[in-house]
Scaffold this active site. Structure first.
Site, PDB file in Angstrom:
ATOM      1  N   GLU A 216       1.932 119.303  61.532  1.00 12.75           N
ATOM      2  CA  GLU A 216       2.665 120.551  61.248  1.00 12.75           C
ATOM      3  C   GLU A 216       4.155 120.353  61.504  1.00 12.75           C
ATOM      4  OE1 GLU A 216       1.182 124.229  62.936  1.00 12.75           O
ATOM      5  OE2 GLU A 216      -0.820 123.402  63.135  1.00 12.75           O
TER       6      GLU A 216
ATOM      7  N   GLY B 251       5.733 128.422  70.175  1.00 16.66           N
ATOM      8  CA  GLY B 251       7.008 128.093  69.533  1.00 16.66           C
ATOM      9  C   GLY B 251       7.248 126.626  69.227  1.00 16.66           C
ATOM     10  N   SER B 252       6.182 125.810  69.177  1.00 18.88           N
ATOM     11  CA  SER B 252       6.434 124.381  68.936  1.00 18.88           C
ATOM     12  C   SER B 252       6.913 124.121  67.504  1.00 18.88           C
ATOM     13  CB  SER B 252       5.204 123.541  69.269  1.00 18.88           C
ATOM     14  OG  SER B 252       4.183 123.716  68.316  1.00 18.88           O
ATOM     15  N   ASN B 253       6.459 124.903  66.538  1.00 18.14           N
ATOM     16  CA  ASN B 253       6.980 124.723  65.173  1.00 18.14           C
ATOM     17  C   ASN B 253       8.436 125.180  65.081  1.00 18.14           C
ATOM     18  OD1 ASN B 253       4.962 123.665  63.080  1.00 18.14           O
ATOM     19  ND2 ASN B 253       3.725 125.080  64.299  1.00 18.14           N
TER      20      ASN B 253
ATOM     21  N   HIS C  18      -0.025 127.154  58.279  1.00 20.49           N
ATOM     22  CA  HIS C  18      -1.399 127.471  58.679  1.00 20.49           C
ATOM     23  C   HIS C  18      -2.140 126.154  58.920  1.00 20.49           C
ATOM     24  CE1 HIS C  18      -4.978 129.993  58.900  1.00 20.49           C
ATOM     25  NE2 HIS C  18      -5.610 129.080  58.196  1.00 20.49           N
TER      26      HIS C  18
ATOM     27  N   MET D 169       1.761 136.259  64.905  1.00 14.89           N
ATOM     28  CA  MET D 169       0.368 136.702  64.820  1.00 14.89           C
ATOM     29  C   MET D 169       0.190 138.098  64.236  1.00 14.89           C
ATOM     30  SD  MET D 169      -1.304 134.092  65.629  1.00 14.89           S
ATOM     31  CE  MET D 169      -2.975 134.719  65.849  1.00 14.89           C
ATOM     32  N   ARG D 170       1.129 138.506  63.397  1.00 12.80           N
ATOM     33  CA  ARG D 170       0.958 139.806  62.754  1.00 12.80           C
ATOM     34  C   ARG D 170       0.957 139.653  61.242  1.00 12.80           C
ATOM     35  NH1 ARG D 170       0.807 144.293  64.904  1.00 12.80           N
ATOM     36  NH2 ARG D 170       1.908 145.410  63.269  1.00 12.80           N
TER      37      ARG D 170
HETATM   38  C1  GRF Z   1       0.257 126.657  64.654  1.00 11.61           C
HETATM   39  O1  GRF Z   1      -0.946 125.951  64.679  1.00 11.61           O
HETATM   40  C2  GRF Z   1       0.478 127.301  63.289  1.00 11.61           C
HETATM   41  O2  GRF Z   1      -0.023 126.543  62.246  1.00 11.61           O
HETATM   42  C3  GRF Z   1      -0.311 128.583  63.424  1.00 11.61           C
HETATM   43  O3  GRF Z   1      -0.089 129.006  64.753  1.00 11.61           O
HETATM   44  C4  GRF Z   1       0.219 127.877  65.566  1.00 11.61           C
HETATM   45  C5  GRF Z   1       1.542 128.150  66.199  1.00 11.61           C
HETATM   46  O4  GRF Z   1       1.926 127.169  67.124  1.00 11.61           O
HETATM   47  N1  GRF Z   1       0.101 129.533  62.427  1.00 11.61           N
HETATM   48  P1  GRF Z   1       3.402 127.129  67.683  1.00 11.61           P
HETATM   49  O5  GRF Z   1       3.673 128.521  68.273  1.00 11.61           O
HETATM   50  O6  GRF Z   1       4.328 126.826  66.563  1.00 11.61           O
HETATM   51  O7  GRF Z   1       3.389 126.076  68.750  1.00 11.61           O
END
Ligand code: GRF
Length: 193
Positions: free
Chosen positions: A175, A13-15, A110, A91-92
């Site tokens: 990101e 969940g860092s994004n 991505h 992841m789906r």
């Molecule tokens: C990130 O590297 C994103 O680009 C990819 O999955 C990862 C998710 O990281 N799709 P987070 O859960 O946002 O920390």
């Protein structure tokens, strides 16, 4: 009008945090997080979202067909009057039903310079190919895996002694800058040419 964003996660969940911070400090204007949805009940990001006071919901696949799972998610998104969906480590793969219901309103991030290194382990793919540069991409989601039109990208160098972990960390830092910028640009009218 405030744009209502749903964030879909499966893990860390860092994004999601980067997006929430950007909304809070005005880098994504006129927006709020309507809901954070996870398909994984123990996703670390869920706890973080909850602690932050965000509305969270777990919608597990539970052995259902992709469409049935997505149908439940779509009904929640409608109930929450969501304008934009941000996949953030979700992841789906989405069913065409989902993609078509929110055409041009689903974004994904991505960790590669798409169209290079689609799919799983893009950082490893970059290292295995001897790429000298990599980065991250925010794109619209369509029915091709990591295939929709690009909204924005940032690059990073790949260093001689990089491992998957060091490269991933360098990309992740970018990101967290890129995703909020791309969301702000879409909400202010960015269109694919
Ligand atoms: C990130 O590297 C994103 O680009 C990819 O999955 C990862 C998710 O990281 N799709 P987070 O859960 O946002 O920390």
């Amino acid at each position: 009008m405030t744009n209502r964003i749903a964030i879909l996660i499966s893990g860390r969940g860092s994004n999601m945090v980067a997006i929430a911070n950007a909304i809070d400090d005005g880098r994504i204007p006129n927006a709020e997080i309507a809901i954070v949805i996870s398909d994984q009940p123990y996703a670390k990001g869920l706890r973080i979202a909850h602690e932050r006071g965000l509305k969270t919901l777990v919608i597990e696949r539970g052995g259902r067909k992709r469409e049935e799972h997505d149908r439940e998610i779509i009904s929640i998104l409608r109930e929450e009057r969501v304008d934009l969906i941000c996949l953030a480590g979700y992841m789906r793969i989405l069913s065409p039903l989902f993609v078509d219901a929110y055409k041009d309103r689903i974004l994904n991030i991505h960790p590669s310079l798409l169209p290079l290194f689609r799919g799983l382990d893009p950082q490893r793919q970059a290292l295995d190919h001897g790429a000298k540069t990599s980065g991250c991409t925010v794109h619209f989601v369509d029915n091709a895996l990591d295939g929709g039109p690009v909204i924005a990208q940032r690059t990073v160098p790949v260093l001689e002694d990089d491992t998957v972990d060091t490269l991933s960390a360098r990309i992740l830092e970018q990101e967290h800058i890129l995703y909020p910028e791309a969301i702000a640009s879409v909400l202010s009218g960015f269109k694919v040419k």
